[in-house]
Design a protein around this motif. Sequence first.
Motif, PDB file in Angstrom:
ATOM      1  N   ARG A  12       0.823  -1.211   0.000  1.00 49.17           N
ATOM      2  CA  ARG A  12       0.000   0.000   0.000  1.00 49.17           C
ATOM      3  C   ARG A  12       0.861   1.267   0.000  1.00 49.17           C
ATOM      4  NH1 ARG A  12      -3.174  -2.173  -2.390  1.00 49.17           N
ATOM      5  NH2 ARG A  12      -4.603  -3.717  -1.540  1.00 49.17           N
ATOM      6  N   GLU A  13       2.046   1.209   0.609  1.00 51.07           N
ATOM      7  CA  GLU A  13       2.902   2.376   0.719  1.00 51.07           C
ATOM      8  C   GLU A  13       4.144   2.216  -0.157  1.00 51.07           C
ATOM      9  OE1 GLU A  13       1.983   5.033   2.363  1.00 51.07           O
ATOM     10  OE2 GLU A  13       0.146   4.037   3.062  1.00 51.07           O
ATOM     11  N   ARG A  72       5.618  -1.984  -5.392  1.00 49.85           N
ATOM     12  CA  ARG A  72       4.269  -1.989  -4.829  1.00 49.85           C
ATOM     13  C   ARG A  72       3.363  -3.010  -5.514  1.00 49.85           C
ATOM     14  NH1 ARG A  72       0.950   2.938  -4.873  1.00 49.85           N
ATOM     15  NH2 ARG A  72      -0.361   1.504  -3.689  1.00 49.85           N
TER      16      ARG A  72
END
Length: 563
Positions: free
Chosen positions: A12-13, A28
């Motif tokens: 997610r980051e 990602r």
Amino acid sequence: MKASRLLMPTLREAPAEADIISHILMLRAGLIRKLAAGVYSYLPLGIKVLKNIENIIREEMDKAGAQELLMSALLPAESYQKSGRWDRFGDDMFRLQDRNKRDFCLGPTHEEIFTETVIDSVHSYRDYPFTLYQIQTKYRDERRPRFGVMRTREFLMKDAYSFDISKEGLDDSYKAMYQAYKNIFDRMGLNYMIVDADSGAMGGSGSQEFMVISDVGEDTIAYCEKCRYSANTEKAVCLSGNKSTEEMLPLRKVSTPNAKTIEEVASFFGKHEDSFVKTMIYKAGDKHVAVCVRGDREINEVKLSNLLGGDEVSLADPDDVVRITNAKVGFAGPFGIGIDVICDNEVMNMRNFIVGANETDCHLENVNPERDFTPSIVSDIRLISAGDICPVCGGEIKTAQGIEVGHIFKLGTKYSESLGLNYVDENGKENPVIMGCYGIGINRCIAAIIEQHSDENGIIWPAEAAPYKAVVVPVNVKDEVQMNLALEIYDSLEKAGIQVIIDDRDERPGVKFKDWDLIGIPVRITVGKKAGEGIVEYKLRSEKEYSEIGSKEAIQKAEAYIL
């Protein structure tokens, strides 16, 4: 493929190590994972993209008449010693010894090995021409790996070599590869420019790069919109400009305490930097040279190296500068310096400029080369800049950043002569074979596609490169009607030969949508509450909106878009 069985560790980051879009999104989206600086593993989604890029390349290379083979990555030193590149590659080459103390390297490139293979296999002129290629891992000990898979120590490359018995034959082989490369990069959906380039360590003459336009590109492209001239700035030709008609003024020495940089000296005299000529002391091989360019220009070290016969060039150590100029660093000039002076051609058209006096805290004003000093060599040795004059049509040069994804060379007889690759002609005479070299960085292609095809939600793959072409997303996997229709669509697309995935995970719809947008699957078919009516949502990753259509129409649209 069922998503529940697919290894797709999405994040997610953005990882702290990543600083460009392609690196961030490859991590990602679960395409790659880092093993060490400049070394990556490709996960299932990443390897599928790699294979898709390879397939595009293979199809176009085969269509152009090239033949595929596979060389070893572990290579004996003797091959590179014969060509002189064992030493020239320097620290960039991974070197090792076997148990018998014989020297080997991990192949950085394969010109020598292909040449030796042909020596052992072909002798008569009747057997030419032909082109050979491979898709194989290369190894280079990059000083500073960065930008994810853009600059790494291990990378996948397609390298090809053409073998001809005439320059005209080489021209034909080169043109065939040129067109094949255009086809390859067009199929990848890339916005690219074809630019004149320097041949570098590969040698030879006639060299062009295929550059993908991107702000994160490490290369700078100079181009003219008027005549379509384009070149890597390492290669771009710089004109000397018009000769000044200013009257020559008397030469005079000026005390300039604590003013040694161009900025400081310009401020001291109250003049623009283009009124100055800076003199830089370079080490070139085992000697030193003084290099002069206009004050606001940069020295092109590639041009300088080529001018000096390919010697590696670097700025001299401060102690050597003091010894050569008898002054502190910052006060060098072209007068009475005792070493060769190389002037950029633009300098010779200047009048009344200011240079260092080879004396600490002193400069000379109103210097004119035709009166005051004679350089050893005058040549184009500067970097071209935006706003310069186009060397072809006189228009204005513009610049852009680019990612080099492909490079083609006319090697000529550089390697055939050094390694002894000859053919016997119809008169029984031996002649050196004429070669070409053609490379594509496959990992870089992936990064370049993502740099040009992504948004705030993730990757937007062109269909030919995507790991899967379509995804079918049942909103509620526990709803039998939704699952049955989703499986029916999935089966139909699979039978049509489309690489498709069904998201059978028991997750919220938003989680699923975010994953597939991040990964960048081109077509998404969502099966929801209207499944009982045979209605689904059809959406392209490249578009914002979706449409509600019948399931059969969705299948037809997906097939038309992908196949």
